[in-house]
Design an enzyme around this catalytic site. Structure first.
Site, PDB file in Angstrom:
ATOM      1  N   CYS A 113       0.794  -1.147   0.003  1.00 52.43           N
ATOM      2  CA  CYS A 113      -0.009   0.002  -0.230  1.00 52.43           C
ATOM      3  C   CYS A 113       0.884   1.157   0.095  1.00 52.43           C
ATOM      4  O   CYS A 113       0.463   2.374  -0.501  1.00 52.43           O
ATOM      5  CB  CYS A 113      -0.830  -0.098   1.063  1.00 52.43           C
ATOM      6  SG  CYS A 113      -2.116  -1.342   1.239  1.00 52.43           S
ATOM      7  N   HIS A 258      -3.736   6.861   1.822  1.00 53.90           N
ATOM      8  CA  HIS A 258      -3.962   5.507   1.232  1.00 53.90           C
ATOM      9  C   HIS A 258      -5.525   4.966   1.812  1.00 53.90           C
ATOM     10  O   HIS A 258      -5.770   5.376   2.995  1.00 53.90           O
ATOM     11  CB  HIS A 258      -2.955   4.485   1.738  1.00 53.90           C
ATOM     12  CG  HIS A 258      -3.247   3.027   1.750  1.00 53.90           C
ATOM     13  ND1 HIS A 258      -3.934   2.590   0.482  1.00 53.90           N
ATOM     14  CD2 HIS A 258      -3.472   2.025   2.337  1.00 53.90           C
ATOM     15  CE1 HIS A 258      -4.150   1.196   0.418  1.00 53.90           C
ATOM     16  NE2 HIS A 258      -4.027   1.060   1.863  1.00 53.90           N
ATOM     17  N   ASN A 288      -9.967  -0.628  -1.398  1.00 56.36           N
ATOM     18  CA  ASN A 288      -8.575  -0.587  -1.151  1.00 56.36           C
ATOM     19  C   ASN A 288      -7.875  -0.959  -2.508  1.00 56.36           C
ATOM     20  O   ASN A 288      -7.522  -2.174  -2.791  1.00 56.36           O
ATOM     21  CB  ASN A 288      -8.102  -1.194   0.150  1.00 56.36           C
ATOM     22  CG  ASN A 288      -6.788  -1.258   0.161  1.00 56.36           C
ATOM     23  OD1 ASN A 288      -5.771  -0.887  -0.637  1.00 56.36           O
ATOM     24  ND2 ASN A 288      -6.229  -1.526   1.717  1.00 56.36           N
TER      25      ASN A 288
END
Ligand code: UT7
Length: 334
Positions: A113, A258, A288
């Site tokens: 990420c 993020h 995500n």
């Protein structure tokens, strides 16, 4: 000489998986997913045999449609993904070939990420050193093909989606503008809290049917533990970046975190004591998207006119590794 993000674009595949679609595959509900994560849907390549290099080609075409730089001017590529097309070589060279960007250097980044923020930081260093002038930074993921869409995997499978982002990083002569600094961290103590537990082919004799039967080939996340660390690391690394630049949170125009979980975004906002509209969120649409998430969010923030020349922008991420990282930018419209 500072570097800056000249422009950025994103691409998501057409197919959408809604929370109601997931209800048909596992014991979950739209209500649970919405209230625990803020996610309403995620995009997916579906049955199309596409990898992150393919999504990156689409986001890069969109980038070059809107800027006056030619593809031939690109002198380096940094490709961040945690879902590579193949084990070897990295997706960067597969993407390079598909784009016809032959013979220039390519670097793969595997920081999950945090991939996009790490990639921006590396691009910044190459520009500052005078090595390259037009670096293409890509974050791209195909996650939906490797998730455990079963009740056993529901804690993880509901989170992730597919997407790509492409940014052009280049030098600016404007003093004090562009990428001001980046702050990178990692703690490998937590590798087993988030990742794919099946060993790689280099670990002799360890890939076997048992791994598959134990569902170790699917990405696993210890959600609670990841959450606990995320709500601390996000604000910590934002404060570190601001303090390094003698800035306060009041100086910040927009935080682009993020997109891990809307509850994490809210916790970051509360910890920083800023208004809700100062922390960008689009997780409801994409879930995500790992290495693509910060770039997709930055692209949408620009599209929505939420970023002006000279604004202080914070890019920040946390994820598998654990890695955590921030970049502090003074936005440069050129
Ligand atoms: O991008 C990398 C960084 N990733 C993150 O930052 C993610 C961080 N973690 C999270 O976002 C959250 O931990 C999750 C959304 C993954 C999970 O939410 P949670 O509030 O931590 O739930 P939990 O794992 O503690 O589970 C609570 C309950 C459990 O049931 P019991 O044991 O209390 O009966 C789970 O089995 O909810 C159950 N559960 C679900 N129920 C319906 C877990 N997943 C689901 C589901 N639908 N999809």
């Amino acid at each position: 000489m500072n570097s800056y993000i000249k422009d950025i674009s994103y691409y998501v595949p057409e197919k959408i998986i809604t929370n109601n679609d997931l209800e048909k595959l596992m014991d979950t509900s739209d209500e649970w997913i919405t209230s625990r994560t803020g996610i309403k849907q995620r995009h997916s390549v579906g049955d199309n045999p596409l990898g992150p290099s393919d999504l990156a080609v689409e986001s890069t075409k969109k980038l070059f449609d809107k800027i006056d730089v030619k593809l031939e001017d690109i002198d380096f590529v940094i490709f961040a993904t945690s879902s590579p097309d193949t084990y070897v070589p990295g997706s960067g060279s597969i993407f390079q070939h598909k784009m016809g960007l032959n013979n220039i250097g390519v670097l793969d980044i595997r920081q999950g990420c945090c991939g996009f923020v790490y990639a921006i930081s590396v691009a910044d260093q190459f520009i500052k050193a005078g090595t390259y002038k037009n670096i293409l930074v890509v974050g791209s993921e195909v996650q939906t093909t490797q998730l455990d869409y079963d009740t056993k995997g529901r804690g993880t499978a509901i989170i992730f989606g597919d997407g790509a982002t492409s940014a052009l990083v280049r030098p600016t002569k404007s003093k004090g503008k562009g990428i001001l600094s980046s702050h990178l961290h990692s703690d490998g103590k937590y590798i087993s809290e988030l990742g794919t537990m099946v060993p790689s082919p280099v670990v002799k004799g360890l890939i076997n049917k048992k791994n598959i039967d134990n569902r170790e080939h699917h990405i696993f996340m210890n959600g609670r533990e990841v959450f606990r660390h995320a709500v601390k690391r996000f604000p910590d690394v934002i404060r570190e970046g601001l303090s390094y630049n003698n800035l306060n949170i009041e100086d910040v125009g927009l935080v682009i975190p993020h997109q891990a979980n809307y509850r994490i975004t809210q916790a970051v906002q509360r910890s920083l004591k800023v208004e809700e509209n100062k922390v960008f969120s689009n997780i409801h649409k994409y879930g995500n998207t790992t290495a693509a998430s910060v770039g997709i969010a930055l692209s949408e923030a620009i599209e929505q006119n939420r970023i002006k020349d000279n604004d202080i922008i914070v890019l920040v991420a946390f994820g598998a590794g654990f890695y955590w990282a921030s970049s502090i930018l003074k936005w440069h419209n050129e």
